[in-house]
Write a protein that holds these residues in place. Structure first.
Motif, PDB file in Angstrom:
ATOM      1  N   UNK A   3      61.012 -22.958  13.737  1.00 59.04           N
ATOM      2  CA  UNK A   3      61.035 -24.456  13.523  1.00 59.04           C
ATOM      3  C   UNK A   3      60.712 -25.416  14.327  1.00 59.04           C
ATOM      4  N   UNK A   4      61.516 -25.520  15.608  1.00 55.73           N
ATOM      5  CA  UNK A   4      61.489 -26.262  16.503  1.00 55.73           C
ATOM      6  C   UNK A   4      60.115 -26.710  17.302  1.00 55.73           C
ATOM      7  N   UNK A   5      59.343 -25.622  16.955  1.00 53.28           N
ATOM      8  CA  UNK A   5      57.940 -25.835  17.588  1.00 53.28           C
ATOM      9  C   UNK A   5      56.907 -26.437  16.898  1.00 53.28           C
ATOM     10  N   UNK A   6      57.266 -26.629  15.566  1.00 48.07           N
ATOM     11  CA  UNK A   6      56.425 -26.796  14.502  1.00 48.07           C
ATOM     12  C   UNK A   6      56.416 -28.599  14.263  1.00 48.07           C
ATOM     13  N   UNK A   7      55.235 -29.298  13.666  1.00 49.38           N
ATOM     14  CA  UNK A   7      55.481 -30.517  13.341  1.00 49.38           C
ATOM     15  C   UNK A   7      55.793 -30.793  11.996  1.00 49.38           C
ATOM     16  N   UNK A   8      56.225 -32.007  11.777  1.00 42.82           N
ATOM     17  CA  UNK A   8      56.753 -32.008  10.237  1.00 42.82           C
ATOM     18  C   UNK A   8      55.805 -31.997   9.260  1.00 42.82           C
ATOM     19  N   UNK A   9      54.582 -32.219   9.412  1.00 42.30           N
ATOM     20  CA  UNK A   9      53.542 -31.902   8.314  1.00 42.30           C
ATOM     21  C   UNK A   9      53.362 -30.357   8.207  1.00 42.30           C
ATOM     22  N   UNK A  10      53.485 -29.662   9.336  1.00 39.16           N
ATOM     23  CA  UNK A  10      53.462 -28.160   9.299  1.00 39.16           C
ATOM     24  C   UNK A  10      54.360 -27.617   8.510  1.00 39.16           C
ATOM     25  N   UNK A  11      55.546 -28.185   8.665  1.00 37.04           N
ATOM     26  CA  UNK A  11      56.885 -27.692   8.050  1.00 37.04           C
ATOM     27  C   UNK A  11      56.976 -28.067   6.608  1.00 37.04           C
ATOM     28  N   UNK A  12      56.260 -29.047   6.435  1.00 37.03           N
ATOM     29  CA  UNK A  12      56.276 -29.560   4.782  1.00 37.03           C
ATOM     30  C   UNK A  12      55.220 -28.612   4.199  1.00 37.03           C
ATOM     31  N   UNK A  13      53.971 -28.157   4.777  1.00 39.91           N
ATOM     32  CA  UNK A  13      53.382 -26.828   4.274  1.00 39.91           C
ATOM     33  C   UNK A  13      54.045 -25.723   3.941  1.00 39.91           C
ATOM     34  N   UNK A  14      54.905 -25.445   4.791  1.00 40.57           N
ATOM     35  CA  UNK A  14      55.711 -24.256   4.687  1.00 40.57           C
ATOM     36  C   UNK A  14      56.723 -24.267   3.374  1.00 40.57           C
ATOM     37  N   UNK A  15      57.343 -25.469   3.363  1.00 39.65           N
ATOM     38  CA  UNK A  15      58.394 -25.361   2.315  1.00 39.65           C
ATOM     39  C   UNK A  15      57.580 -25.729   1.000  1.00 39.65           C
ATOM     40  N   UNK A  16      56.235 -26.129   1.046  1.00 39.17           N
ATOM     41  CA  UNK A  16      55.653 -26.196  -0.327  1.00 39.17           C
ATOM     42  C   UNK A  16      55.450 -24.645  -0.773  1.00 39.17           C
ATOM     43  N   UNK A  17      55.347 -23.641   0.062  1.00 34.27           N
ATOM     44  CA  UNK A  17      55.058 -22.325  -0.364  1.00 34.27           C
ATOM     45  C   UNK A  17      56.412 -21.368  -0.523  1.00 34.27           C
ATOM     46  N   UNK A  18      57.261 -21.481   0.634  1.00 29.41           N
ATOM     47  CA  UNK A  18      58.283 -20.870   0.921  1.00 29.41           C
ATOM     48  C   UNK A  18      59.538 -21.597   0.606  1.00 29.41           C
ATOM     49  N   UNK A  19      60.796 -20.879   0.645  1.00 33.11           N
ATOM     50  CA  UNK A  19      62.117 -21.614   0.524  1.00 33.11           C
ATOM     51  C   UNK A  19      63.044 -20.684   1.333  1.00 33.11           C
ATOM     52  N   UNK A  20      62.862 -19.992   2.352  1.00 35.42           N
ATOM     53  CA  UNK A  20      63.741 -18.971   3.112  1.00 35.42           C
ATOM     54  C   UNK A  20      63.759 -19.517   4.591  1.00 35.42           C
ATOM     55  N   UNK A  21      64.914 -19.465   4.958  1.00 37.25           N
ATOM     56  CA  UNK A  21      65.072 -19.609   6.719  1.00 37.25           C
ATOM     57  C   UNK A  21      66.004 -18.579   7.137  1.00 37.25           C
ATOM     58  N   UNK A  22      65.546 -18.203   8.343  1.00 36.29           N
ATOM     59  CA  UNK A  22      66.566 -17.346   9.258  1.00 36.29           C
ATOM     60  C   UNK A  22      67.193 -18.182  10.391  1.00 36.29           C
ATOM     61  N   UNK A  23      68.574 -18.065  10.411  1.00 41.45           N
ATOM     62  CA  UNK A  23      69.453 -18.896  11.274  1.00 41.45           C
ATOM     63  C   UNK A  23      70.192 -17.820  12.321  1.00 41.45           C
ATOM     64  N   UNK A  24      69.604 -17.751  13.514  1.00 44.70           N
ATOM     65  CA  UNK A  24      70.304 -16.635  14.580  1.00 44.70           C
ATOM     66  C   UNK A  24      71.736 -17.530  15.091  1.00 44.70           C
ATOM     67  N   UNK A  25      72.879 -16.663  14.895  1.00 44.64           N
ATOM     68  CA  UNK A  25      74.093 -17.219  15.505  1.00 44.64           C
ATOM     69  C   UNK A  25      74.797 -16.056  16.395  1.00 44.64           C
ATOM     70  N   UNK A  26      75.273 -16.680  17.518  1.00 48.44           N
ATOM     71  CA  UNK A  26      76.071 -15.741  18.350  1.00 48.44           C
ATOM     72  C   UNK A  26      77.286 -16.409  19.009  1.00 48.44           C
ATOM     73  N   UNK A  27      77.661 -16.236  20.341  1.00 44.49           N
ATOM     74  CA  UNK A  27      78.296 -16.882  20.989  1.00 44.49           C
ATOM     75  C   UNK A  27      77.983 -16.765  22.528  1.00 44.49           C
ATOM     76  N   UNK A  28      78.854 -17.531  23.322  1.00 41.91           N
ATOM     77  CA  UNK A  28      78.973 -17.734  24.577  1.00 41.91           C
ATOM     78  C   UNK A  28      80.224 -17.369  25.106  1.00 41.91           C
TER      79      UNK A  28
END
Length: 264
Positions: A3-28
């Motif tokens: 996500x953070x490496x994309x531009x907003x128009x590129x992300x617009x193209x993604x959500x026009x086709x897909x609706x799933x996101x992966x969120x990594x979580x851990x600890x320090x």
């Protein structure tokens, strides 16, 4: 797709086709004398990025600090208190939903986050905002973990050590593996872990002087690669399964008949 490496128009193209996101979580948090404090979030991010590369789904930035007050006695451990952690995860999950994401997989590598991620998922599902599920890498491959390690451990043990040997071997202090085993609790739980049916501990230091459990000397990069590949495959299959479901079928089932108030 990250996500953070994309531009907003590129992300617009993604959500026009897909609706799933992966969120990594851990600890320090502390992982003994042999592993870095970044262990959990490095594992989570590596698995999430691998699954995103394999499937093309969207991967968000990693949540590096989790619910870790039970490791507070060891230097460097950072933590978020549970209410604030839940509110934070729910907030950015609602951000994703605002942009068209209605399915979220929390790729988790820290046991302290599990209960709270499930609670966030329950909240989002109750309001039909999104279907969000918590996925824990080692719980996706329990038979393999049992097969490759004779003496495992839930924290800083051979499974996490092997994974880090595969992901970033330069961060593993291999000369400290024996110290980790001998200064920790290789056999856990022991006879004093539970007293008359009650858990006799709250913090990691209650069980282990150096913060880790299991036999770390049983870890190898080859075992780590097996774990990583198997867990990545399970995650990719989960993503495909969720994406294939109708959103309505992922929501809570209706109240059984007769419906409340139906005979008024």
């Amino acid at each position: 797709m990250y996500l953070a490496d994309q531009t907003w128009p590129e992300l617009g193209d993604y959500v026009a086709e897909e609706s799933l996101a992966i969120v990594p979580l851990g600890s320090t948090e502390q992982h003994g004398p042999h592993l870095p404090l970044s262990t959990d979030h490095r594992i989570a991010e590596s698995l999430a990025r691998e699954a995103a590369d394999r499937t093309g789904y969207l991967c968000t930035p990693t949540v590096d600090v989790g619910v870790s007050p039970h490791h507070k006695q060891f230097h460097g451990t950072m933590w978020a208190d549970p209410p604030e952690f839940r509110d934070y995860v729910e907030s950015f999950s609602r951000n994703l939903a605002y942009h068209g994401i209605d399915r979220i997989v929390y790729v988790n590598a820290h046991g302290g986050n599990q209960t709270h991620l499930r609670e966030v998922g329950r909240r989002l599902r109750r309001e039909e905002v999104a279907y969000a599920v918590e996925w824990m890498w080692d719980e996706s491959i329990p038979d393999l973990v049992d097969e490759v390690f004779e003496t495992n451990g839930p924290h800083g043990g051979p499974k996490e050590t092997a994974m880090m040997m595969h992901i970033d071997p330069d961060l593993v202090r291999e000369e400290k593996l024996t110290d980790a085993r001998d200064g920790g609790a290789a056999d856990w739980p022991d006879s004093e872990t539970y007293v008359h049916g009650a858990r006799n501990f709250y913090d990691s230091i209650d069980n282990t002087d150096n913060g880790v459990l299991g036999d770390q000397t049983d870890a190898t990069p080859e075992k780590g690669e097996r774990l990583f590949e198997a867990a990545s495959d399970q995650l990719a299959q989960l993503l495909a399964w969720i994406d294939d479901r109708q959103f309505e079928d992922l929501m809570a089932k209706p109240h059984v008949d007769p419906q409340p108030g139906s005979r008024r």
